[in-house]
Write a protein that holds these residues in place. Sequence first.
Motif, short mmCIF file in Angstrom:
data_model
loop_
_atom_site.label_atom_id
_atom_site.label_comp_id
_atom_site.label_asym_id
_atom_site.label_seq_id
_atom_site.Cartn_x
_atom_site.Cartn_y
_atom_site.Cartn_z
N ALA A 214 24.91 -10.90 9.69
CA ALA A 214 24.42 -12.23 9.33
C ALA A 214 25.19 -12.80 8.13
O ALA A 214 25.59 -13.97 8.12
N THR A 216 24.24 -13.70 5.16
CA THR A 216 23.58 -14.92 4.68
C THR A 216 22.30 -14.55 3.98
O THR A 216 21.83 -13.40 4.05
N ILE A 218 18.38 -14.92 3.84
CA ILE A 218 17.30 -15.20 4.78
C ILE A 218 16.39 -16.28 4.20
O ILE A 218 15.79 -16.09 3.14
N ARG A 298 16.50 -17.52 13.31
CA ARG A 298 17.81 -17.08 13.79
C ARG A 298 18.50 -16.16 12.80
O ARG A 298 19.13 -15.17 13.21
N ASN A 299 18.48 -16.48 11.50
CA ASN A 299 19.18 -15.64 10.51
C ASN A 299 18.59 -14.23 10.47
O ASN A 299 19.32 -13.23 10.41
N THR A 302 19.62 -12.35 13.55
CA THR A 302 21.00 -11.87 13.47
C THR A 302 21.09 -10.64 12.58
O THR A 302 21.83 -9.68 12.87
#
Length: 650
Positions: A214, A216, A218, A298-299, A302
């Motif tokens: 990911a 990223t 969350i 989605r995050n 992933t």
Amino acid sequence: MSFLRSLFSGVSGLRNHQIMMDVIGNNISNINTIGFKAARVSFSEAFAQMLRGATQPSAESGGTNPLQVGLGMNVSSIDTIFTQGNLETTGQVTDLAIQGNGFFIVKKGGRNYFTRAGAFRFDANGYLVDSATGAIVQGKMADSSGVVPPGAKLEDIKIPFGQKSPAKATSLIKLTGNLNAGGVPKGNILQSSRVYAVEDGNSDINDLLATGTANTIITGMISGSTTVTIQDGTKVKTYTYVSKDGGVGDGNFRTLKDLVDEINNDFAGSLTASIDSQGRIVLTSIVNQNVSISSNNRNFETALSGLNGNYTANSSKGSDKFSRVARADDLLINLRDAQGNDLGLVAGDVITIDGKVGGKAISTVNFTVSSTSTYKDFADAVKNAFRINNLKGVEIDKNTGALVVNADGGKANEITDLNISATGRDNFNSIFENKPGNWLEVQKAEDVEASTTVTVYDSLGNRHNITLKFVKDATTPNQWIWTAQVGGNEVIVAGGSGKIVFNSDGSIRSFFFDDGSSTLRIDPGDNSANILDIVIDPGKIGEFAGITQMEGTSSLIADQDGYGLGFLNTISVNEDGKILGVFSNGTVRVLAQILVATFNNPTGLLRVGDNMFDISAYYGEKRREEKGEERKEKRKEKGREVKIRREIKR
């Protein structure tokens, strides 16, 4: 004979009344004459002839009055009336008038005369003269220092044009004004980039950093709405994200540990879940099977995608590494950067702390990492290295995990060139080293200050600008640090800085120089003038006339006592008759003093024309008789100072 005697008596009256008319006519004709004094005529009866004497009464008859025949009249006196006339402003600085008794003394033809008319001018040679007659006004001349010496002689008043006022070196700077008691100096604030730590499973999943797939942070986890669905070969379970988890078995989760506990509860015998030392969720399959995990975030989906796929018995798969914002109690060895990379610190590493405070390098501090060293231990080491005294000191930002260095207030405590590094630990150094982009200055250092610039003069009249700057001491209450600054080739030899301390009521408690001097000494630099030795006067101790420290805007005013070379520009005359010279350097100096003469009997003066009077035999001074000699007048001019106005007296 009687007829002729009557005629002579009448003629005497006509003749003497003609004199009265002459006097009146003269008064009228001089109605606009400056300084003119009107005259009046007094008459007296002439001698009376005795025709018969008086007789005394007797026993037989009464007495009789005398019989006298008047022989006419005489002019007994023509008196000058020295009453105060009206004053008019002319705008001419040398037009003068006397308020009260007295006469201007003027010299003409080597002899002194007296006048009430003050229409004076300066002639081509600088003499103060009567504009009508050229008679020179008399008075006393001042010396070069502007003082009329006691006992100075009466002489012509002459003001030579082109006079100069020599330069005077500044010896005193007097300060007044206020320093703002309510001002608070600001320290600069330096902040590192984000710092994370290995997630232990107990943090809210919102704002966790997921790295691996990911890569990223969350976000968007919505309580009661965001779900995670896990399915193995035989069972499907959906778990809901909530802001507060009620415990194992309720199908809800807030943290990674909550989710792991729910999986272990529901998939016992099929799967086991755990959180490893890198902050990953690890699934271990007990049997051969296919596992699928999905989420409507989605995050997060992933980040968990590494757990999907076919498992053989006793095989394991892991999710992305999860990191949370670093906290004070996190171990240094568990810290990560904003990309989730381990900073690489291990027990035994030495962290070097360097930098400058107020432009001066600190002594290097070495901090040794142990297995129990926390992020707060490290922050405290930085605070101590820079000797920070404020309450915030060095903090760990709760939202970003960044290290925040709060310097003490004022530019004197400004922290610059902050450099923190550990040998061979590039990830750690990429956050804390003194490199562009590493340290963000979120607040600049600001002083509470006030300053004033004053132009002073050296012994040759050269101008020099001195700026006196007062900066509030951030660490000592009611104390300000002052410095003197010069902007040219001048050099401050001594007394260039110090402190001023105030009482709690805002008055001065003390004022002193750092080097123990009593004056500010300045070498003028590129000329042969003497060293400037200047007393700085901030006001009396315990009083409020000079500098004060009160709530309100800071404002300073400086005044000094020096000046450069000056040339005579204009003159003026004050009420004491002193002629003042105003020079181009702003100085005012007494040049001369006009004197006036007074008489006991001013009506005894002789009119000699041109508004002037001369002394007579009976002008009011004492007279004496000397044996064998004729009566002599002792002429003496008595001078006294009276108030003189720049006005014409009529």
